[in-house]
Write an enzyme that holds these catalytic residues in place. Structure first.
Site, PDB file in Angstrom:
ATOM      1  N   VAL A 138      -5.400   0.297   3.309  1.00  0.00           N
ATOM      2  CA  VAL A 138      -5.560  -1.158   3.207  1.00  0.00           C
ATOM      3  C   VAL A 138      -6.809  -1.482   2.377  1.00  0.00           C
ATOM      4  O   VAL A 138      -6.768  -2.311   1.458  1.00  0.00           O
ATOM      5  CB  VAL A 138      -5.647  -1.797   4.617  1.00  0.00           C
ATOM      6  CG1 VAL A 138      -6.139  -3.245   4.535  1.00  0.00           C
ATOM      7  CG2 VAL A 138      -4.294  -1.733   5.307  1.00  0.00           C
ATOM      8  N   ASP A 174     -16.007   5.439  14.797  1.00  0.00           N
ATOM      9  CA  ASP A 174     -14.828   5.347  13.933  1.00  0.00           C
ATOM     10  C   ASP A 174     -14.374   3.888  13.831  1.00  0.00           C
ATOM     11  O   ASP A 174     -13.675   3.367  14.706  1.00  0.00           O
ATOM     12  CB  ASP A 174     -13.708   6.239  14.474  1.00  0.00           C
ATOM     13  CG  ASP A 174     -12.570   6.389  13.472  1.00  0.00           C
ATOM     14  OD1 ASP A 174     -12.583   5.672  12.446  1.00  0.00           O
ATOM     15  OD2 ASP A 174     -11.679   7.220  13.706  1.00  0.00           O
ATOM     16  N   GLU A 190       0.825  -1.220   0.000  1.00  0.00           N
ATOM     17  CA  GLU A 190       0.000   0.000   0.000  1.00  0.00           C
ATOM     18  C   GLU A 190       0.860   1.271   0.000  1.00  0.00           C
ATOM     19  O   GLU A 190       2.073   1.220   0.219  1.00  0.00           O
ATOM     20  CB  GLU A 190      -0.935  -0.002   1.205  1.00  0.00           C
ATOM     21  CG  GLU A 190      -0.188  -0.046   2.528  1.00  0.00           C
ATOM     22  CD  GLU A 190      -0.856   0.755   3.615  1.00  0.00           C
ATOM     23  OE1 GLU A 190      -1.134   1.946   3.384  1.00  0.00           O
ATOM     24  OE2 GLU A 190      -1.086   0.184   4.701  1.00  0.00           O
ATOM     25  N   ALA A 194     -12.776   1.372   7.305  1.00  0.00           N
ATOM     26  CA  ALA A 194     -13.310   0.659   6.137  1.00  0.00           C
ATOM     27  C   ALA A 194     -12.431  -0.538   5.774  1.00  0.00           C
ATOM     28  O   ALA A 194     -12.842  -1.390   4.979  1.00  0.00           O
ATOM     29  CB  ALA A 194     -13.430   1.610   4.953  1.00  0.00           C
ATOM     30  N   ASP A 195     -11.235  -0.610   6.365  1.00  0.00           N
ATOM     31  CA  ASP A 195     -10.384  -1.801   6.145  1.00  0.00           C
ATOM     32  C   ASP A 195     -11.154  -3.063   6.539  1.00  0.00           C
ATOM     33  O   ASP A 195     -11.038  -4.108   5.888  1.00  0.00           O
ATOM     34  CB  ASP A 195      -9.110  -1.731   6.996  1.00  0.00           C
ATOM     35  CG  ASP A 195      -8.162  -0.619   6.569  1.00  0.00           C
ATOM     36  OD1 ASP A 195      -8.428   0.046   5.544  1.00  0.00           O
ATOM     37  OD2 ASP A 195      -7.151  -0.412   7.274  1.00  0.00           O
ATOM     38  N   LYS A 245      -3.204  -2.017  14.643  1.00  0.00           N
ATOM     39  CA  LYS A 245      -2.484  -0.961  15.357  1.00  0.00           C
ATOM     40  C   LYS A 245      -2.972  -0.842  16.797  1.00  0.00           C
ATOM     41  O   LYS A 245      -4.160  -0.871  17.063  1.00  0.00           O
ATOM     42  CB  LYS A 245      -2.642   0.373  14.613  1.00  0.00           C
ATOM     43  CG  LYS A 245      -1.850   0.388  13.306  1.00  0.00           C
ATOM     44  CD  LYS A 245      -1.697   1.767  12.748  1.00  0.00           C
ATOM     45  CE  LYS A 245      -2.693   2.136  11.700  1.00  0.00           C
ATOM     46  NZ  LYS A 245      -2.925   1.278  10.583  1.00  0.00           N
TER      47      LYS A 245
HETATM   48  N1  PSU Z   1       0.158   0.415   8.645  1.00  0.00           N
HETATM   49  C1  PSU Z   1       1.144   1.237   9.056  1.00  0.00           C
HETATM   50  N2  PSU Z   1       0.980   2.569   8.909  1.00  0.00           N
HETATM   51  C2  PSU Z   1      -0.149   3.110   8.339  1.00  0.00           C
HETATM   52  C3  PSU Z   1      -1.180   2.232   7.890  1.00  0.00           C
HETATM   53  C4  PSU Z   1      -0.973   0.888   8.069  1.00  0.00           C
HETATM   54  O1  PSU Z   1       2.163   0.767   9.584  1.00  0.00           O
HETATM   55  O2  PSU Z   1      -0.247   4.338   8.212  1.00  0.00           O
HETATM   56  C5  PSU Z   1      -2.428   2.831   7.237  1.00  0.00           C
HETATM   57  C6  PSU Z   1      -3.133   1.831   6.303  1.00  0.00           C
HETATM   58  O3  PSU Z   1      -3.250   2.438   5.032  1.00  0.00           O
HETATM   59  C7  PSU Z   1      -4.506   1.636   6.920  1.00  0.00           C
HETATM   60  C8  PSU Z   1      -4.713   2.967   7.549  1.00  0.00           C
HETATM   61  O4  PSU Z   1      -5.489   1.301   5.979  1.00  0.00           O
HETATM   62  O5  PSU Z   1      -3.449   3.207   8.169  1.00  0.00           O
HETATM   63  C9  PSU Z   1      -5.884   2.982   8.500  1.00  0.00           C
HETATM   64  O6  PSU Z   1      -6.469   4.235   8.459  1.00  0.00           O
HETATM   65  P1  PSU Z   1      -7.910   4.470   9.135  1.00  0.00           P
HETATM   66  O7  PSU Z   1      -7.709   4.126  10.577  1.00  0.00           O
HETATM   67  O8  PSU Z   1      -8.195   5.945   8.911  1.00  0.00           O
HETATM   68  O9  PSU Z   1      -8.880   3.587   8.437  1.00  0.00           O
HETATM   69 MN    MN Z   2     -11.449   6.016  10.629  1.00  0.00          MN
END
Ligand code: PSU
Ligand code: MN
Length: 303
Positions: free
Chosen positions: A106, A138, A25, A141-142, A159
């Site tokens: 993702v 929150d 990604e 969408a992953d 994470k």
């Molecule tokens: N893994 C990492 N760093 C990141 C991400 C993943 O080590 O920044 C990114 C990925 O693109 C994942 C996004 O889809 O963080 C999640 O964002 P959100 O929580 O806004 O869906």
């Molecule tokens: Mn989000």
């Protein structure tokens, strides 16, 4: 569909000749790490995939196309340029139709990988259910994308800024198998431990490849989360990182950070407050994930 794809010749060649390919990604490059470490990491991750005999395909959006495989110049662009969109599924039509540069999360990377015929994808940590989601709603969408698209994701758990227990519950609801590689405990991104037992455990790339084959053969659509613990030498203990996560969450609330800005804000805050230690851990775990993804991609070709 195919009119929107711009697949690099090396990737096209690998797909046509049934060689292993690993999708990667670009949000992690444009929004997850600072320049120039982000570009160095993107190149190191691609190198890790090649070392295992697979072809890397880093995915991003540019000039109205979904690019599958980026040149070194394009990686530099996505690492350096400030006005790159963080593109999840809901942003895809806008960014494509406006010819804007977009880094894919993702969710959107999975969708584009599926369009190109790639089955395995490596990232750092997938998105999930955020702490306090009962109020903010929150939820990345992953997760909904993983419920429907047939691309397996190798990630260092999810994470640790998230509510890991709720994320595991959500994946159970959505029918997403969660496999931890080589240990019983589900990992938490910067750390090998989370205090939570992994729903499933497998110890070899071949066993994972076998499970994927059966899943999709059975018509069980959607992804599998392959949680790959960060190497012990690179981890930051969970109790050390937790202090910084709480501080980062408080700062995000105070500064009214919301929506798609939350995850990049938290990662940046934690990297700043650990003097880069969390960034180095993040880099190490992505490379480690790329390696396992390539091994699984290779094992799938030997079935
Ligand atoms: N893994 C990492 N760093 C990141 C991400 C993943 O080590 O920044 C990114 C990925 O693109 C994942 C996004 O889809 O963080 C999640 O964002 P959100 O929580 O806004 O869906
Ligand atoms: Mn989000």
């Amino acid at each position: 569909m195919n009119a929107l794809l711009n697949i690099q010749p090396e990737v096209t060649n690998a797909l046509q000749n049934n060689l292993p390919v690993v999708a990667l990604e670009s949000t992690i490059i444009s929004h997850g790490m600072p320049y120039p470490r982000n570009v160095e990491t993107a190149l190191a991750v691609e190198e890790a995939v090649r070392k295992e005999g697979a072809v890397p395909a880093t995915i991003a959006i540019k000039d109205g196309k979904c690019c599958v495989g980026l040149s070194a110049e394009q990686l530099e662009f996505f690492g350096k340029e400030k006005n790159v969109w963080k593109v999840s599924l809901r942003d895809m039509p806008f960014v494509l139709s406006k010819n804007l540069p977009g880094a894919t999360t993702v969710a959107s990377t999975m969708r584009i990988a599926a369009m190109a015929g790639i089955k395995i994808f490596a990232t750092g940590g997938t998105g999930g259910v955020h702490r306090g989601a009962e109020n903010s709603m929150d939820i990345s969408a992953d997760l909904t994308e993983m419920a429907q698209t047939d691309v397996a994701v190798v990630s260092a758990g999810v994470k640790s800024i998230l509510d890991i227990a709720l994320t595991l519950e959500y994946m159970e609801t959505k029918g997403i198998p969660v496999i931890t590689f080589g240990q019983d405990e589900f990992p938490s991104f910067y750390s090998r431990n989370s205090g939570l037992l992994s729903p499933l455990r497998l110890d070899t790339a071949k066993e994972i490849a076998d499970l994927l084959k059966i899943k999709w053969l059975a018509g069980l659509n959607g992804s599998v989360l392959i949680a790959n613990p960060i190497p012990a030498t690179d981890e930051v203990p969970a109790e050390v990182i937790e202090v910084h996560i709480r501080e980062a969450l408080a700062a995000a609330e105070k500064q009214k950070i919301s929506g798609k800005e939350v995850t990049p804000f938290l990662l940046k805050y934690i990297a700043g407050h650990t003097h880069g230690e969390s960034l180095e851990a993040n880099i190490a775990l992505v490379i480690n994930n790329a390696k396992l993804a390539a091994q699984i991609a290779a094992a799938m070709k030997q079935q």
